[in-house]
Motif scaffolding. Sequence first.
Motif, short mmCIF file in Angstrom:
data_model
loop_
_atom_site.label_atom_id
_atom_site.label_comp_id
_atom_site.label_asym_id
_atom_site.label_seq_id
_atom_site.Cartn_x
_atom_site.Cartn_y
_atom_site.Cartn_z
N ILE A 103 0.87 -1.18 0.00
CA ILE A 103 0.00 0.00 0.00
C ILE A 103 0.90 1.22 0.00
O ILE A 103 1.73 1.39 0.90
CB ILE A 103 -0.92 0.02 1.23
N ILE A 104 0.75 2.06 -1.00
CA ILE A 104 1.57 3.26 -1.12
C ILE A 104 0.71 4.47 -0.80
O ILE A 104 -0.30 4.73 -1.47
CB ILE A 104 2.16 3.38 -2.54
N ILE A 105 1.09 5.20 0.24
CA ILE A 105 0.38 6.42 0.61
C ILE A 105 1.02 7.60 -0.13
O ILE A 105 2.23 7.81 -0.02
CB ILE A 105 0.46 6.68 2.13
N ILE A 106 0.21 8.34 -0.88
CA ILE A 106 0.74 9.50 -1.59
C ILE A 106 0.09 10.77 -1.04
O ILE A 106 -1.01 10.74 -0.50
CB ILE A 106 0.50 9.40 -3.12
N ARG A 107 0.79 11.87 -1.19
CA ARG A 107 0.33 13.15 -0.64
C ARG A 107 0.64 14.25 -1.64
O ARG A 107 1.58 14.14 -2.43
CB ARG A 107 1.06 13.42 0.69
N ARG A 108 -0.13 15.32 -1.61
CA ARG A 108 0.12 16.45 -2.50
C ARG A 108 1.57 16.89 -2.38
O ARG A 108 2.07 17.13 -1.28
CB ARG A 108 -0.80 17.62 -2.19
N GLN A 109 2.23 17.03 -3.52
CA GLN A 109 3.66 17.34 -3.50
C GLN A 109 3.96 18.66 -2.80
O GLN A 109 4.96 18.77 -2.07
CB GLN A 109 4.21 17.36 -4.93
N LEU A 110 3.12 19.67 -3.00
CA LEU A 110 3.35 20.97 -2.36
C LEU A 110 3.38 20.81 -0.85
O LEU A 110 4.22 21.41 -0.16
CB LEU A 110 2.28 21.97 -2.78
N ASP A 111 2.47 20.00 -0.29
CA ASP A 111 2.42 19.80 1.16
C ASP A 111 3.65 19.06 1.66
O ASP A 111 4.17 19.36 2.73
CB ASP A 111 1.15 19.03 1.53
N ILE A 112 4.10 18.07 0.88
CA ILE A 112 5.32 17.34 1.28
C ILE A 112 6.53 18.27 1.25
O ILE A 112 7.37 18.25 2.16
CB ILE A 112 5.56 16.14 0.35
N ILE A 113 6.61 19.09 0.21
CA ILE A 113 7.75 20.01 0.09
C ILE A 113 7.73 21.02 1.23
O ILE A 113 8.77 21.32 1.83
CB ILE A 113 7.71 20.70 -1.30
N GLU A 146 17.65 15.61 -8.48
CA GLU A 146 16.65 14.82 -9.20
C GLU A 146 16.14 13.64 -8.37
O GLU A 146 15.02 13.17 -8.60
CB GLU A 146 17.24 14.32 -10.52
N ARG A 147 16.93 13.17 -7.42
CA ARG A 147 16.48 12.05 -6.59
C ARG A 147 15.20 12.42 -5.86
O ARG A 147 14.22 11.66 -5.87
CB ARG A 147 17.55 11.68 -5.56
N PHE A 148 15.20 13.58 -5.21
CA PHE A 148 14.03 14.00 -4.44
C PHE A 148 12.87 14.34 -5.36
O PHE A 148 11.73 13.91 -5.13
CB PHE A 148 14.36 15.20 -3.56
N ILE A 149 13.14 15.09 -6.41
CA ILE A 149 12.09 15.48 -7.35
C ILE A 149 11.42 14.25 -7.94
O ILE A 149 10.19 14.15 -8.00
CB ILE A 149 12.67 16.37 -8.47
N ASP A 150 12.21 13.27 -8.35
CA ASP A 150 11.67 12.06 -8.96
C ASP A 150 10.92 11.19 -7.96
O ASP A 150 10.00 10.46 -8.33
CB ASP A 150 12.78 11.24 -9.61
N SER A 151 11.30 11.26 -6.68
CA SER A 151 10.63 10.43 -5.68
C SER A 151 9.19 10.86 -5.45
O SER A 151 8.38 10.10 -4.89
CB SER A 151 11.40 10.47 -4.35
N LEU A 152 8.84 12.06 -5.90
CA LEU A 152 7.47 12.56 -5.78
C LEU A 152 6.70 12.45 -7.09
O LEU A 152 5.56 12.92 -7.18
CB LEU A 152 7.47 14.02 -5.31
N LYS A 153 7.30 11.84 -8.09
CA LYS A 153 6.58 11.55 -9.34
C LYS A 153 5.91 10.20 -9.16
O LYS A 153 6.43 9.15 -9.50
CB LYS A 153 7.56 11.55 -10.52
#
Length: 287
Positions: A103-113, A146-153
């Motif tokens: 189960i993968i929990i995803i969240r709005r990228q702006l909120d994570i950032i 790019e590691r962090f940016i790609d981890s939120l794709k």
Amino acid sequence: LGIAPSPNNVSGSSETTESGLTPYRLDAKLREFHRRLVFASPATYDPDLEAQTWAKLRERWGQRDQQTVVFSNERISSVYYALDDLQLKIDRVAKVFNNPSVIIIIRRQLDIIRSQYRDQPFDPRDLEEGRPVPFDDWFCLLREDERFIDSLKYNRVVRMYEEKLGEANVYVFPFEQLVDDVEQAAISLYECMGLESNPDFSYDERYENPSPSPGYFAYKQAVRSSVGQTLSQVLSERVKNKIHNIFKSALGGYEKKKIEVDPEVIKKIKILYSEENEKISDRYGLN
């Protein structure tokens, strides 16, 4: 067997012991197993040996012949303070656990950032010792990683899991649904795990993970400033720890530091992730 539900005291959960703690909190070997899973370098990690260790841990906790629910934390998908190779960690999950569902929990990228900056408002190229930077500068530096940016794709990340485990074994769940309707979210999660929802399940709806308050946020920045670093060189570790604990106690709490983001930066973040978000929304019927 995992990090959750402690410290949020969930009653009626089969994952807690009589002491109210999870096996993860009680078993040092289980903690080390998880730490190796998310931290160990390829040179020191033996998937076959870890699979054997996992079998022994399941037997230790009386779960040898039944489905085991494993709670991890963001270290499994994070590139900070953990092994930064997501594919390698996915390979480990597939190898060590027998036919796992994820189960993968995803969240709005702006909120994570925003949350990442609130916790670590320092030069992201050196989170351990970097100097404090304003949010806009921090985001510009972050885009170079790019590691962090790609981890939120998320569509890309979920595809990586699907290719390794099979689409039928991967579930995607929005964090926002957990916030909006906790009870329904709990029922949905039970279904994803192949479990019957527990009528005795209860939770503290008011619980919220601690986050830096405005005062503590300012203190953290001051410690990393030039003046703070100069003082750090002349103070003993004992004195520094005592000062840190005093400020953390006095300035902590649940009032989160508000991070104001320039509208143009918000626009850039939305553009950066719009295509991936649209793909995963269409595939999983997310809002």
